[in-house]
Design an enzyme around this catalytic site. Structure first.
Site, PDB file in Angstrom:
ATOM      1  N   VAL A  69       0.886  -1.169   0.000  1.00 46.35           N
ATOM      2  CA  VAL A  69       0.000   0.000   0.000  1.00 46.35           C
ATOM      3  C   VAL A  69       0.920   1.213   0.000  1.00 46.35           C
ATOM      4  O   VAL A  69       1.675   1.441   0.948  1.00 46.35           O
ATOM      5  CB  VAL A  69      -0.937   0.012   1.220  1.00 46.35           C
ATOM      6  CG1 VAL A  69      -1.837   1.238   1.186  1.00 46.35           C
ATOM      7  CG2 VAL A  69      -1.775  -1.263   1.260  1.00 46.35           C
ATOM      8  N   ASN A  90      21.434  -6.560 -14.154  1.00 44.65           N
ATOM      9  CA  ASN A  90      22.014  -7.405 -15.204  1.00 44.65           C
ATOM     10  C   ASN A  90      22.793  -6.608 -16.241  1.00 44.65           C
ATOM     11  O   ASN A  90      23.593  -5.753 -15.886  1.00 44.65           O
ATOM     12  CB  ASN A  90      20.913  -8.270 -15.834  1.00 44.65           C
ATOM     13  CG  ASN A  90      20.241  -9.144 -14.791  1.00 44.65           C
ATOM     14  OD1 ASN A  90      20.900  -9.674 -13.919  1.00 44.65           O
ATOM     15  ND2 ASN A  90      18.934  -9.274 -14.855  1.00 44.65           N
ATOM     16  N   GLY A 134       9.877   1.344   1.586  1.00 41.93           N
ATOM     17  CA  GLY A 134       9.409   2.080   2.759  1.00 41.93           C
ATOM     18  C   GLY A 134      10.473   2.967   3.366  1.00 41.93           C
ATOM     19  O   GLY A 134      11.640   2.957   2.971  1.00 41.93           O
TER      20      GLY A 134
END
Length: 617
Positions: free
Chosen positions: A294, A491, A542
């Site tokens: 969220v 990569n 976060g």
């Protein structure tokens, strides 16, 4: 006589030595440069005369060149192995370590994965990184020796050619192995034909025949990743960082100058932040699986400092609710924080993406929690900040049922998922982005979701998006149909590739989002990349864990620098794509093209007939 002859010889040798010195300094333009430098220094009379002369001489020195490239294994924020590349250059006749870069592995493991899966991925990651270190230490110094770090295009082309050769070698090696295995398998017993299916049972009278649901498309095989490919992306990033360091230029400024082909870009924009506040995905403790992340997006009018401060306050309130002692109550009326007053205690743990993982059971609960906290803080969703949901649908699919397990024991087919999202956006219009709402294979549902919600919500392909190399090969970002793509620097992706792919996304009027991997490192280059590339959003996870906070801190520093230099331009508001209108315009353009072609053919036929008539006459 002997001593006199020896003296004359010595004088002659000295004279010849002086002549060579004069010629040497003359060829290198030393007398003229010294004369001008000494004259200017006399008029300036700097307090530190030797410091001034050193600065002047450094400008006259040859450009630094690559001396050697070293790769080594380091640990990322989750304790997994990853690759670090360090660049050494010859600077004013001395070998110096200039900078280093760390690139994260593309291999990610779900928290719910079985131990044997975790072990297998860990083994593959270690093999890939070991190969990358070998590539760097055995080949990169020879490949880049003597190059100036300012030649980013040349560096990336050399890296691309090197990688293409490695891919060809790997292909030939596998073909050789296959050819050696074929003689052994030719003498094996042919497989027995499968038994015929059992006869269908006659249906009982009075019961309706159940119509089977449409089977879901099978999962596409993952794109092959060559072990060692991380070396290419890491060396490319390290080289552009080296150039920025040697020229005393901010990294974001250097990348922007490469993208826009300007020595000094006059205006730069900060990306909108996508900050993960809660995780209610499959690894969370509750029944809800659908919301792996969220995400909160601060209003575009806020500075990065203001946005982060606001989100930290929301995070603080979430922690307070989790830490609050639980006192069961008989009422079942919904409280303002989105839970029920008689419900079980809200528990949380810190997720590896830097947010709190909470045990919720319904889709509405985490959204109501944030909505309630915002109300208590005097904030309003849809005005001060917006929401985005990372559905991570590929993690929810149950292939035996052909359905998504949105909540524990609750399964929905792909068509029902579309209805869920339409209902969710109707209830919570402050949700302005859905990431990976269905698997990439469910093409019909991507179309349906975009047509139903695209005019008011961005539909983003993250895991559902193709790799950067595939996007550049096909020059098409519209499969699956989406509002934008999340790109990651992993990569064999070079800086030139990132510049090209962001340009491709922008040219096709889609949104570019730069995302972090789940196993991030302390390298803060991602913030510079986002600003230099001019992406619309930056998704870092976060506001916790050091490897993520270093990038947020770097953003704060860059914002200050851009304000002081006067090159910061305001961030535009959120925009959405009306896919129905876009399709209508495309159809009208096609009709107009066909009409003009038809008209051209008619005119050609008329002129041809006229020429034939004249010929007959």
């Amino acid at each position: 006589m002997g001593d006199g002859g020896r003296g004359r010889n010595n004088a002659h040798e000295l004279y010849k030595l002086k002549q060579r010195a004069v010629e040497y300094y003359r060829m290198n333009d030393v007398p003229r440069q010294l004369e001008g430098l000494l004259n200017s220094t006399f008029y300036l009379q700097p307090p530190d005369i030797y410091g001034h002369l050193a600065n002047c001489f450094s400008k006259l020195a040859k450009a630094p060149t690559v001396y050697k490239v070293i790769g080594r294994v380091v640990l990322d924020g989750m304790g997994h192995q990853t690759l670090k590349v360090e660049i050494f250059c010859t600077v004013q006749n001395q070998v110096k370590s200039i900078t280093s870069a760390i690139i994260a592995s593309h291999l990610e493991v779900l928290e719910t994965a079985m131990p044997e899966v975790v072990d297998a991925v860990e083994l593959e990651r270690n093999e890939a990184i070991s190969a990358a270190v070998q590539w760097v230490n055995e080949s990169m110094t020879e490949l880049l020796d003597g190059l100036e770090p300012t030649q980013q295009g040349v560096v990336d082309q050399l890296l691309a050619n090197f990688f293409a050769n490695k891919v060809q070698e790997d292909k030939e090696s596998k073909e050789l192995e296959l050819s050696l295995e074929q003689p052994l398998s030719s003498g094996s017993i042919a497989p027995q034909p499968s038994p015929p299916p059992p006869p269908k049972k006659k249906g009982q009278r009075g019961k309706k025949e159940i119509i089977p649901e449409k089977p879901i498309p099978p999962a596409e095989p993952p794109e092959p990743i060559l072990h060692g490919s991380m070396a290419i992306g890491a060396v490319s990033l390290a080289m552009v960082k080296t150039c920025a360091t040697l020229t005393n230029t901010p990294l974001y400024f250097k990348i922007a100058s490469l993208k826009y082909k300007q020595e000094s870009p006059r205006a730069l924009t900060l990306p909108l932040l996508m900050v993960t506040m809660l995780s209610c995905g499959k690894s969370s403790l509750g029944k809800l699986n659908l919301m792996k992340e969220v995400i909160c997006i601060p209003h575009p009018g806020l500075t990065v400092q203001q946005g982060i401060t606001m989100l930290l306050e929301i995070q603080k309130q979430i922690i307070k609710i989790i830490d609050k002692p639980h006192t069961p109550k008989p009422e079942t009326k919904k409280s303002r924080n989105g839970g029920k007053k008689g419900s079980t205690h809200i528990a949380g743990k810190l997720s590896y993406i830097g947010c709190l993982s909470i045990n919720y059971d319904t889709i509405e609960q985490p959204l109501l929690l944030i909505q309630g906290i915002c109300g208590n803080l005097g904030l309003e969703l849809g005005i001060n900040l917006y929401l985005a949901i990372n559905c991570a649908a590929h993690e929810l699919i149950d292939y035996t049922r052909g359905k998504y397990e949105v909540m524990t024991g609750v399964f929905k087919n792909p068509s029902e998922m579309v209805d869920i999202y339409v209902d969710l956006i109707n209830k919570f219009p402050s949700i302005t982005a859905l990431i990976d709402p269905v698997r990439k294979e469910d093409i019909e549902q991507w179309d349906s979701i975009c047509n139903a919600l695209g005019s008011r919500c961005n539909i983003i392909a993250g895991t559902a998006s193709k790799s950067i190399s595939k996007l550049l090969e096909e020059q098409n970002v519209s499969t699956p149909k989406s509002s934008g793509l999340i790109i990651k620097h992993t990569n064999q992706t070079t800086i030139s590739d990132l510049i090209e792919v962001t340009g491709l996304i922008e040219s096709q009027k889609r949104i570019a989002i730069l995302g972090s991997t789940e196993g991030e490192s302390s390298d803060d280059s991602l913030a510079d990349l986002a600003i230099g590339l001019g992406v619309r959003f930056l998704k870092l996870g976060g506001l916790s864990r050091g490897e993520r906070m270093t990038k947020f801190n770097r953003l704060l520093t860059i914002e200050e620098e851009l304000v002081q230099s006067g090159t910061l331009t305001p961030t535009a508001g959120q925009t959405f794509i009306d896919f129905n209108e876009e399709a209508q315009k495309a159809a009208e353009a096609l009709t107009a093209t066909l009409s003009s072609v038809s008209a051209g053919r008619t005119e050609s036929n008329v002129s041809c007939f006229s020429m034939k008539s004249e010929s007959v006459e």
